[in-house]
Design a protein around this motif. Structure first.
Motif, PDB file in Angstrom:
ATOM      1  N   GLN A   1      13.108 -11.373 -14.144  1.00  0.00           N
ATOM      2  CA  GLN A   1      13.897 -10.220 -13.741  1.00  0.00           C
ATOM      3  C   GLN A   1      15.128 -10.709 -12.985  1.00  0.00           C
ATOM      4  O   GLN A   1      15.030 -11.629 -12.174  1.00  0.00           O
ATOM      5  N   ARG A   2      16.259 -10.089 -13.215  1.00  0.00           N
ATOM      6  CA  ARG A   2      17.490 -10.485 -12.543  1.00  0.00           C
ATOM      7  C   ARG A   2      17.361 -10.274 -11.035  1.00  0.00           C
ATOM      8  O   ARG A   2      17.016  -9.186 -10.574  1.00  0.00           O
ATOM      9  N   ALA A   3      17.580 -11.334 -10.273  1.00  0.00           N
ATOM     10  CA  ALA A   3      17.696 -11.328  -8.810  1.00  0.00           C
ATOM     11  C   ALA A   3      16.368 -11.218  -8.068  1.00  0.00           C
ATOM     12  O   ALA A   3      16.328 -11.408  -6.858  1.00  0.00           O
ATOM     13  N   VAL A   4      15.279 -10.923  -8.759  1.00  0.00           N
ATOM     14  CA  VAL A   4      13.974 -10.746  -8.117  1.00  0.00           C
ATOM     15  C   VAL A   4      13.115 -11.976  -8.381  1.00  0.00           C
ATOM     16  O   VAL A   4      13.057 -12.474  -9.512  1.00  0.00           O
ATOM     17  N   GLY A   5      12.477 -12.482  -7.341  1.00  0.00           N
ATOM     18  CA  GLY A   5      11.576 -13.615  -7.510  1.00  0.00           C
ATOM     19  C   GLY A   5      10.278 -13.200  -8.178  1.00  0.00           C
ATOM     20  O   GLY A   5      10.169 -12.137  -8.796  1.00  0.00           O
ATOM     21  N   ARG A   6       9.298 -14.053  -8.054  1.00  0.00           N
ATOM     22  CA  ARG A   6       7.989 -13.746  -8.641  1.00  0.00           C
ATOM     23  C   ARG A   6       7.484 -12.417  -8.097  1.00  0.00           C
ATOM     24  O   ARG A   6       7.579 -12.135  -6.894  1.00  0.00           O
ATOM     25  N   ALA A   7       6.949 -11.592  -8.991  1.00  0.00           N
ATOM     26  CA  ALA A   7       6.492 -10.261  -8.621  1.00  0.00           C
ATOM     27  C   ALA A   7       5.288  -9.910  -9.473  1.00  0.00           C
ATOM     28  O   ALA A   7       4.980 -10.583 -10.463  1.00  0.00           O
ATOM     29  N   PHE A   8       4.591  -8.871  -9.060  1.00  0.00           N
ATOM     30  CA  PHE A   8       3.586  -8.313  -9.966  1.00  0.00           C
ATOM     31  C   PHE A   8       3.673  -6.799  -9.963  1.00  0.00           C
ATOM     32  O   PHE A   8       4.164  -6.188  -9.024  1.00  0.00           O
ATOM     33  N   ARG A   9       3.235  -6.238 -11.072  1.00  0.00           N
ATOM     34  CA  ARG A   9       3.189  -4.796 -11.236  1.00  0.00           C
ATOM     35  C   ARG A   9       1.758  -4.355 -11.503  1.00  0.00           C
ATOM     36  O   ARG A   9       0.958  -5.102 -12.067  1.00  0.00           O
ATOM     37  N   VAL A  10       1.475  -3.128 -11.077  1.00  0.00           N
ATOM     38  CA  VAL A  10       0.125  -2.597 -11.204  1.00  0.00           C
ATOM     39  C   VAL A  10       0.199  -1.081 -11.146  1.00  0.00           C
ATOM     40  O   VAL A  10       1.067  -0.516 -10.480  1.00  0.00           O
ATOM     41  N   GLN A  11      -0.701  -0.449 -11.891  1.00  0.00           N
ATOM     42  CA  GLN A  11      -0.817   1.003 -11.796  1.00  0.00           C
ATOM     43  C   GLN A  11      -1.787   1.327 -10.664  1.00  0.00           C
ATOM     44  O   GLN A  11      -2.904   0.806 -10.626  1.00  0.00           O
ATOM     45  N   ASP A  12      -1.359   2.137  -9.709  1.00  0.00           N
ATOM     46  CA  ASP A  12      -2.293   2.497  -8.646  1.00  0.00           C
ATOM     47  C   ASP A  12      -3.319   3.498  -9.193  1.00  0.00           C
ATOM     48  O   ASP A  12      -3.209   3.950 -10.334  1.00  0.00           O
TER      49      ASP A  12
ATOM     50  N   ARG B   1      -2.334  13.878  -8.590  1.00  0.00           N
ATOM     51  CA  ARG B   1      -3.375  14.874  -8.868  1.00  0.00           C
ATOM     52  C   ARG B   1      -4.293  15.087  -7.676  1.00  0.00           C
ATOM     53  O   ARG B   1      -4.743  16.201  -7.425  1.00  0.00           O
ATOM     54  N   ASP B   2      -4.618  14.027  -6.957  1.00  0.00           N
ATOM     55  CA  ASP B   2      -5.600  14.099  -5.874  1.00  0.00           C
ATOM     56  C   ASP B   2      -5.021  13.396  -4.659  1.00  0.00           C
ATOM     57  O   ASP B   2      -5.080  12.163  -4.551  1.00  0.00           O
ATOM     58  N   VAL B   3      -4.448  14.149  -3.733  1.00  0.00           N
ATOM     59  CA  VAL B   3      -3.792  13.565  -2.570  1.00  0.00           C
ATOM     60  C   VAL B   3      -4.795  12.832  -1.691  1.00  0.00           C
ATOM     61  O   VAL B   3      -4.509  11.754  -1.165  1.00  0.00           O
ATOM     62  N   LYS B   4      -5.987  13.379  -1.522  1.00  0.00           N
ATOM     63  CA  LYS B   4      -6.984  12.733  -0.655  1.00  0.00           C
ATOM     64  C   LYS B   4      -7.367  11.349  -1.181  1.00  0.00           C
ATOM     65  O   LYS B   4      -7.436  10.376  -0.413  1.00  0.00           O
ATOM     66  N   ASN B   5      -7.598  11.228  -2.483  1.00  0.00           N
ATOM     67  CA  ASN B   5      -7.930   9.917  -3.043  1.00  0.00           C
ATOM     68  C   ASN B   5      -6.768   8.942  -2.890  1.00  0.00           C
ATOM     69  O   ASN B   5      -6.968   7.767  -2.560  1.00  0.00           O
ATOM     70  N   ALA B   6      -5.544   9.423  -3.138  1.00  0.00           N
ATOM     71  CA  ALA B   6      -4.376   8.560  -2.991  1.00  0.00           C
ATOM     72  C   ALA B   6      -4.186   8.156  -1.534  1.00  0.00           C
ATOM     73  O   ALA B   6      -3.887   6.995  -1.234  1.00  0.00           O
ATOM     74  N   TYR B   7      -4.368   9.086  -0.624  1.00  0.00           N
ATOM     75  CA  TYR B   7      -4.281   8.797   0.815  1.00  0.00           C
ATOM     76  C   TYR B   7      -5.277   7.698   1.195  1.00  0.00           C
ATOM     77  O   TYR B   7      -4.924   6.732   1.881  1.00  0.00           O
TER      78      TYR B   7
ATOM     79  N   GLN C   1       8.899   1.394  10.434  1.00  0.00           N
ATOM     80  CA  GLN C   1       8.627   2.168  11.648  1.00  0.00           C
ATOM     81  C   GLN C   1       9.391   3.489  11.707  1.00  0.00           C
ATOM     82  O   GLN C   1       9.943   3.863  12.743  1.00  0.00           O
ATOM     83  N   ASN C   2       9.414   4.196  10.574  1.00  0.00           N
ATOM     84  CA  ASN C   2       9.898   5.574  10.616  1.00  0.00           C
ATOM     85  C   ASN C   2       8.890   6.454   9.891  1.00  0.00           C
ATOM     86  O   ASN C   2       7.744   6.044   9.669  1.00  0.00           O
ATOM     87  N   VAL C   3       9.269   7.659   9.503  1.00  0.00           N
ATOM     88  CA  VAL C   3       8.272   8.645   9.068  1.00  0.00           C
ATOM     89  C   VAL C   3       7.555   8.243   7.787  1.00  0.00           C
ATOM     90  O   VAL C   3       6.349   8.411   7.675  1.00  0.00           O
ATOM     91  N   HIS C   4       8.283   7.703   6.805  1.00  0.00           N
ATOM     92  CA  HIS C   4       7.563   7.367   5.576  1.00  0.00           C
ATOM     93  C   HIS C   4       8.293   6.364   4.705  1.00  0.00           C
ATOM     94  O   HIS C   4       9.509   6.265   4.690  1.00  0.00           O
ATOM     95  N   ASP C   5       7.473   5.603   4.000  1.00  0.00           N
ATOM     96  CA  ASP C   5       7.881   4.838   2.829  1.00  0.00           C
ATOM     97  C   ASP C   5       7.397   5.533   1.567  1.00  0.00           C
ATOM     98  O   ASP C   5       7.982   5.352   0.498  1.00  0.00           O
ATOM     99  N   LEU C   6       6.324   6.306   1.707  1.00  0.00           N
ATOM    100  CA  LEU C   6       5.725   7.000   0.572  1.00  0.00           C
ATOM    101  C   LEU C   6       5.207   8.350   1.021  1.00  0.00           C
ATOM    102  O   LEU C   6       4.464   8.440   2.001  1.00  0.00           O
ATOM    103  N   ALA C   7       5.619   9.397   0.322  1.00  0.00           N
ATOM    104  CA  ALA C   7       5.030  10.721   0.511  1.00  0.00           C
ATOM    105  C   ALA C   7       4.220  11.058  -0.728  1.00  0.00           C
ATOM    106  O   ALA C   7       4.643  10.781  -1.857  1.00  0.00           O
ATOM    107  N   LEU C   8       3.064  11.639  -0.505  1.00  0.00           N
ATOM    108  CA  LEU C   8       2.167  12.065  -1.582  1.00  0.00           C
ATOM    109  C   LEU C   8       2.058  13.582  -1.543  1.00  0.00           C
ATOM    110  O   LEU C   8       1.725  14.147  -0.498  1.00  0.00           O
ATOM    111  N   MET C   9       2.329  14.231  -2.667  1.00  0.00           N
ATOM    112  CA  MET C   9       2.286  15.687  -2.731  1.00  0.00           C
ATOM    113  C   MET C   9       1.330  16.136  -3.825  1.00  0.00           C
ATOM    114  O   MET C   9       1.274  15.526  -4.899  1.00  0.00           O
TER     115      MET C   9
END
Length: 327
Positions: A99-110, A151-157, A188-196
């Protein structure tokens, strides 16, 4: 277990017209173009020293390829990969140079189906925070957060908080105590990820930090003057959740962007999460004006990290409904 996941760091979106996207993001909103070719547009904010925080790739249809997080070291990246593999989630390595400009990385479906990417290294470039002569449009500073419908906020949380060590700053419950939405952070602020709660998995929006509230107003003026007034979907306004100023925009392919400023510090480990009732009128808009139906119904399709094909979203486990504001 806690890993050194630093923050949300980049998004990879598919767009159908790179020229239209460049006009919207660079000329009107003021993103910095680090690099571009006939198939890719690498964008960053003015205070960002990494190569990009938003990669737009030309494709036949709009979609979300990856939501990227930066981790603290290559060793942590390896440990995180092994943890995902132990959860039988089939992470996939992307070797350095692929990938351009990005070092070693991995991808995954949560477990919710969101396409995640983790990396430790990205090429650095010039930081333009004090190059005020180059600031224009919304004066976008940096990427701030992802907001996703699941689909399931509690499971994702549970996965993000108990598995990956995210912390919760605020959350919304139904009248019978069901978790409807959660705002989770590593920085250190409110969020990096919001789940709805919603039809998912889908990306609702990417939030970008602005230097001050007046930049939101200026952005709306520039959008209107440049012929993009119909792209302003919601706001400007102030959220009850997060206390931040906001305006929501739709880019030429329909991807939703939030311009965002004014939330608060969440650094203390004993910070008590703030609870909101689903039907509290101040929750989504502190000033009381309702969001349009499109804000609740429409979002970007995500791709499978292995096949590259769109994932069909499914209805949420909690009954989907627009909150009723009793004022």
């Amino acid at each position: 277990m806690t890993f050194s996941i630093i923050r949300c760091a980049r998004a990879v979106l598919h767009v159908t017209d790179l020229a239209a996207a460049r006009d919207f993001y660079e000329r009107v909103l003021g993103f910095v173009v680090t690099e571009a070719d006939e198939s890719h547009l690498y964008l960053r904010g003015l205070e960002e020293y990494h190569h990009h925080s938003l990669l737009l790739k030309k494709a036949p249809r709009p979609a979300v390829e990856a939501l990227g997080y930066k981790v603290g070291s290559e060793q942590e990246l390896e440990a995180l990969y092994e943890w995902f593999a132990a959860q039988t989630l089939q992470p996939k390595w992307l070797e350095d140079g692929s990938q351009r400009a990005v070092g070693r990385a991995f991808r995954v479906q949560d477990p919710s189906g969101l396409p995640l990417e983790f990396f430790a290294q990205m090429e650095k470039t010039e930081r333009l925070l004090q190059r005020y002569d180059l600031h224009r449009g919304a004066r976008v500073q940096r990427i701030d957060h992802f907001n996703c419908a699941v689909r399931d906020v509690k499971n994702a949380y549970d996965f993000y908080v108990h598995g990956l060590g995210f912390a919760c700053s605020e959350y919304t419950e139904t009248e019978d105590g069901k978790l409807w939405a959660a705002w989770l952070h590593r920085k250190q602020n409110v969020h990096d990820l919001a789940l709805m709660n919603g039809k998912g998995p889908r990306l609702h929006h990417i939030g970008f930090w602005l230097p001050d509230p007046l930049s939101l107003i200026h952005a709306c003026d520039v959008l209107a003057a440049a012929g993009y007034a119909p792209n302003i979907e919601r706001g400007p306004g102030r959220h009850g959740l997060s206390n931040a100023f906001f305006v929501y925009l739709r880019d030429p392919d329909g991807h939703r962007i939030e311009l965002y400023n004014g939330d608060y510090l969440t650094s203390d480990p004993d910070f008590p999460p703030i609870r909101w009732d689903l039907d509290d009128p101040r929750r989504q808009t502190f000033w009381g004006h309702a969001a349009p139906d499109s804000w609740f119904e429409e979002a970007s399709v995500v791709l499978d990290v292995h096949s590259g094909q769109p994932i069909e979203p499914n209805e949420p486990t909690l009954a989907k409904r627009k909150p009723t504001f009793l004022i």
